[in-house]
Motif scaffolding. Structure first.
Motif, mmCIF file in Angstrom:
data_model
loop_
_atom_site.group_PDB
_atom_site.id
_atom_site.type_symbol
_atom_site.label_atom_id
_atom_site.label_comp_id
_atom_site.label_asym_id
_atom_site.label_seq_id
_atom_site.Cartn_x
_atom_site.Cartn_y
_atom_site.Cartn_z
ATOM 1 N N THR A 138 0.838 -1.196 0.000
ATOM 2 C CA THR A 138 0.000 0.000 0.000
ATOM 3 C C THR A 138 0.874 1.248 0.000
ATOM 4 O O THR A 138 1.725 1.416 0.882
ATOM 5 C CB THR A 138 -0.916 0.033 1.227
ATOM 6 N N LEU A 139 0.665 2.099 -0.990
ATOM 7 C CA LEU A 139 1.366 3.379 -1.059
ATOM 8 C C LEU A 139 0.345 4.491 -0.879
ATOM 9 O O LEU A 139 -0.602 4.604 -1.648
ATOM 10 C CB LEU A 139 2.082 3.530 -2.396
ATOM 11 N N LYS A 140 0.526 5.306 0.160
ATOM 12 C CA LYS A 140 -0.375 6.418 0.429
ATOM 13 C C LYS A 140 0.376 7.733 0.308
ATOM 14 O O LYS A 140 1.595 7.782 0.455
ATOM 15 C CB LYS A 140 -0.992 6.297 1.830
ATOM 16 N N GLY A 141 -0.365 8.804 0.039
ATOM 17 C CA GLY A 141 0.295 10.096 -0.060
ATOM 18 C C GLY A 141 -0.671 11.233 -0.299
ATOM 19 O O GLY A 141 -1.897 11.057 -0.311
ATOM 20 N N PHE A 142 -0.086 12.438 -0.513
ATOM 21 C CA PHE A 142 -0.855 13.647 -0.758
ATOM 22 C C PHE A 142 -0.227 14.422 -1.902
ATOM 23 O O PHE A 142 0.983 14.341 -2.142
ATOM 24 C CB PHE A 142 -0.880 14.556 0.483
ATOM 25 N N VAL A 143 -1.056 15.183 -2.609
ATOM 26 C CA VAL A 143 -0.587 16.146 -3.600
ATOM 27 C C VAL A 143 -1.143 17.499 -3.193
ATOM 28 O O VAL A 143 -2.364 17.670 -3.077
ATOM 29 C CB VAL A 143 -1.043 15.780 -5.024
ATOM 30 N N LYS A 144 -0.235 18.461 -2.975
ATOM 31 C CA LYS A 144 -0.652 19.790 -2.548
ATOM 32 C C LYS A 144 0.155 20.855 -3.272
ATOM 33 O O LYS A 144 1.243 20.599 -3.777
ATOM 34 C CB LYS A 144 -0.483 19.948 -1.030
ATOM 35 N N LYS A 145 -0.414 22.066 -3.306
ATOM 36 C CA LYS A 145 0.314 23.210 -3.822
ATOM 37 C C LYS A 145 1.245 23.750 -2.743
ATOM 38 O O LYS A 145 1.162 23.348 -1.580
ATOM 39 C CB LYS A 145 -0.663 24.290 -4.286
ATOM 40 N N GLY A 148 -0.191 24.899 0.451
ATOM 41 C CA GLY A 148 -0.892 23.902 1.245
ATOM 42 C C GLY A 148 -2.242 23.495 0.698
ATOM 43 O O GLY A 148 -2.883 22.582 1.241
ATOM 44 N N GLU A 149 -2.705 24.135 -0.386
ATOM 45 C CA GLU A 149 -3.998 23.801 -0.974
ATOM 46 C C GLU A 149 -3.964 22.401 -1.590
ATOM 47 O O GLU A 149 -3.013 22.040 -2.293
ATOM 48 C CB GLU A 149 -4.365 24.827 -2.045
ATOM 49 N N ALA A 150 -4.997 21.633 -1.301
ATOM 50 C CA ALA A 150 -5.066 20.265 -1.828
ATOM 51 C C ALA A 150 -5.301 20.282 -3.337
ATOM 52 O O ALA A 150 -6.005 21.145 -3.863
ATOM 53 C CB ALA A 150 -6.193 19.499 -1.136
ATOM 54 N N VAL A 151 -4.729 19.307 -4.042
ATOM 55 C CA VAL A 151 -4.925 19.143 -5.483
ATOM 56 C C VAL A 151 -5.758 17.888 -5.696
ATOM 57 O O VAL A 151 -5.307 16.772 -5.450
ATOM 58 C CB VAL A 151 -3.576 19.015 -6.218
ATOM 59 N N GLN A 170 -6.175 8.334 -8.738
ATOM 60 C CA GLN A 170 -6.350 9.776 -8.701
ATOM 61 C C GLN A 170 -6.477 10.241 -7.261
ATOM 62 O O GLN A 170 -6.922 9.496 -6.384
ATOM 63 C CB GLN A 170 -7.603 10.197 -9.477
ATOM 64 N N THR A 171 -6.115 11.499 -7.019
ATOM 65 C CA THR A 171 -6.286 12.072 -5.696
ATOM 66 C C THR A 171 -7.752 12.421 -5.461
ATOM 67 O O THR A 171 -8.499 12.730 -6.392
ATOM 68 C CB THR A 171 -5.442 13.349 -5.531
ATOM 69 N N THR A 217 8.202 -9.447 -1.480
ATOM 70 C CA THR A 217 7.582 -10.605 -0.845
ATOM 71 C C THR A 217 6.068 -10.444 -0.909
ATOM 72 O O THR A 217 5.568 -9.344 -1.174
ATOM 73 C CB THR A 217 8.012 -10.709 0.635
ATOM 74 N N PRO A 218 5.295 -11.486 -0.629
ATOM 75 C CA PRO A 218 3.829 -11.358 -0.632
ATOM 76 C C PRO A 218 3.270 -10.730 0.637
ATOM 77 O O PRO A 218 2.046 -10.552 0.752
ATOM 78 C CB PRO A 218 3.357 -12.812 -0.789
ATOM 79 N N ASP A 219 4.124 -10.372 1.597
ATOM 80 C CA ASP A 219 3.654 -9.800 2.858
ATOM 81 C C ASP A 219 3.113 -8.389 2.656
ATOM 82 O O ASP A 219 3.607 -7.621 1.822
ATOM 83 C CB ASP A 219 4.796 -9.750 3.878
ATOM 84 N N ALA A 220 2.110 -8.035 3.462
ATOM 85 C CA ALA A 220 1.540 -6.687 3.409
ATOM 86 C C ALA A 220 2.554 -5.674 3.933
ATOM 87 O O ALA A 220 3.318 -5.949 4.860
ATOM 88 C CB ALA A 220 0.264 -6.631 4.234
ATOM 89 N N GLU A 221 2.557 -4.492 3.315
ATOM 90 C CA GLU A 221 3.509 -3.441 3.680
ATOM 91 C C GLU A 221 2.921 -2.099 3.266
ATOM 92 O O GLU A 221 2.204 -2.011 2.257
ATOM 93 C CB GLU A 221 4.837 -3.698 2.962
ATOM 94 N N GLU A 222 3.202 -1.041 4.035
ATOM 95 C CA GLU A 222 2.654 0.283 3.729
ATOM 96 C C GLU A 222 3.732 1.352 3.841
ATOM 97 O O GLU A 222 4.519 1.355 4.795
ATOM 98 C CB GLU A 222 1.494 0.613 4.665
ATOM 99 N N LYS A 223 3.758 2.268 2.853
ATOM 100 C CA LYS A 223 4.673 3.399 2.881
ATOM 101 C C LYS A 223 3.927 4.637 2.378
ATOM 102 O O LYS A 223 2.816 4.535 1.845
ATOM 103 C CB LYS A 223 5.918 3.129 2.026
ATOM 104 N N SER A 224 4.554 5.812 2.535
ATOM 105 C CA SER A 224 3.896 7.050 2.122
ATOM 106 C C SER A 224 4.880 7.992 1.444
ATOM 107 O O SER A 224 6.085 7.973 1.728
ATOM 108 C CB SER A 224 3.256 7.748 3.322
ATOM 109 N N ILE A 225 4.367 8.828 0.530
ATOM 110 C CA ILE A 225 5.123 9.874 -0.129
ATOM 111 C C ILE A 225 4.211 11.078 -0.307
ATOM 112 O O ILE A 225 2.994 10.980 -0.142
ATOM 113 C CB ILE A 225 5.672 9.434 -1.514
ATOM 114 N N SER A 226 4.784 12.227 -0.654
ATOM 115 C CA SER A 226 3.971 13.410 -0.917
ATOM 116 C C SER A 226 4.584 14.192 -2.076
ATOM 117 O O SER A 226 5.781 14.098 -2.348
ATOM 118 C CB SER A 226 3.871 14.300 0.329
ATOM 119 N N PHE A 227 3.743 14.964 -2.754
ATOM 120 C CA PHE A 227 4.165 15.766 -3.895
ATOM 121 C C PHE A 227 3.722 17.210 -3.670
ATOM 122 O O PHE A 227 2.612 17.462 -3.202
ATOM 123 C CB PHE A 227 3.536 15.257 -5.189
ATOM 124 N N THR A 228 4.587 18.159 -4.052
ATOM 125 C CA THR A 228 4.256 19.576 -4.005
ATOM 126 C C THR A 228 4.344 20.132 -5.421
ATOM 127 O O THR A 228 5.378 19.993 -6.084
ATOM 128 C CB THR A 228 5.221 20.352 -3.090
#
Length: 301
Positions: A138-145, A148-151, A170-171, A217-228
């Motif tokens: 699972t890859l989670k994240g945010f895209v903002k200006k 700080g305004e959400a995109v 899509q966001t 591997t087939p194991d569940a894993e989660e990470k996060s990134i963000s974009f400006t």
């Protein structure tokens, strides 16, 4: 605001300087028509989830040559079935690649596999089976200006390094996204949604794709990134017509700086509106149904 009318060929480039708003009128010749007789050859099959039995509806299937000089597509129905007939109802003899595209807002984590080879030799090809892979990462994240305004509605595209696998989503209204992918190293990038009928994006992303790695591997894993992203405050509007003044709709317009930065948009009834940061750009119009050469115009200020 400047106004110029140009007569070029199928691919044309106009170099401009954009401050706040620039309007363009571009015209094309009628093009060269080549008689084509439909041969009735089709390529058909089904798209399934990884279990090989659960159909996947409403996904795009692309049939193309290695260099994409030929490209035709279709969408799966509720049973996961598709039939590709090709441009003008013709698919000619040759070796093709066929692949299915994961749906947008891909919450199930369907992963596209490597394209399959398809050989066409004088008759239709049926029984093609395409299976999506399953994701456990699972890859989670945010895209903002920058303010700080959400995109919302930004396209998130992930491509796996070392093999032709990709995923997208899509966001949402808060700028957040969740992408289900497999293990390995992925390059993740963002783009405005440039589909037909979409409003002109008021932002651009000029940075390199971000790299993210998961255990293979087939194991569940989660990470996060963000974009400006950066604001796009200047607007280029225009129309594209043939020499008779008729709007050309089956094309695409790109407004790009010399290093490739900018935005693009499909033509809608011959019109386009594209937002970019202030600066100097090349405006390139590509009408995919005509042949010709690329022409450049000296930079206008």
């Amino acid at each position: 605001m400047s106004m110029r009318k140009l007569k070029l060929f199928a691919i044309k480039t106009l170099r401009i300087f954009v401050g706040i708003s620039t309007a363009l009128v571009l015209s094309f010749p009628a093009g060269i028509s080549v008689p084509i007789v439909a041969n009735g050859v089709t390529v058909s099959g089904n798209v399934y989830k990884a279990d090989g039995t659960t159909p996947v509806a409403n996904v795009g299937v692309q049939l193309h040559t290695q260099d994409w000089s030929f490209n035709a597509g279709a969408q799966t129905n509720e049973s996961g079935a598709f039939t590709i007939s090709g441009p003008n109802g013709s698919i000619y003899d040759g070796i093709y690649k066929i692949e299915a595209m994961p749906p947008f807002n891909n919450t199930e984590g369907l992963l596209a596999g490597a394209p399959q080879d398809i050989s066409v030799s004088g008759s239709s090809v049926s029984g093609v089976v395409i299976k999506f892979g399953s994701a456990t990462k699972t890859l989670k994240g945010f895209v903002k200006k920058k303010n700080g305004e959400a995109v919302s509605g930004a396209m998130i595209n992930a491509n796996k390094m070392g093999m032709p696998a990709f995923a997208n989503t899509q966001t949402d209204s808060t700028g957040a996204f969740t992408l289900m992918i497999s293990g390995g190293t992925w390059m993740v990038n963002i783009n405005p949604n440039m589909g037909p009928g979409q409003p002109a994006a008021d932002w651009v992303y000029f940075e390199q794709p971000q790299q993210i790695s998961f255990n293979d591997t087939p194991d569940a894993e989660e990470k996060s990134i963000s974009f400006t992203v950066s604001n796009a405050s200047a607007t280029v509007t225009g129309t594209v017509t043939d020499t008779a003044g008729n709007p050309i709709s089956n094309g695409h317009v790109d407004v790009r700086s010399q290093d490739g930065r900018g935005n693009g948009q499909p033509l809608m009834n011959g019109a386009f509106t594209i937002k970019v940061p202030a600066g100097g750009y090349d405006v390139m119009v590509n009408t995919g149904d005509m042949s010709g050469s690329k022409y450049s115009i000296p930079r206008q200020h």
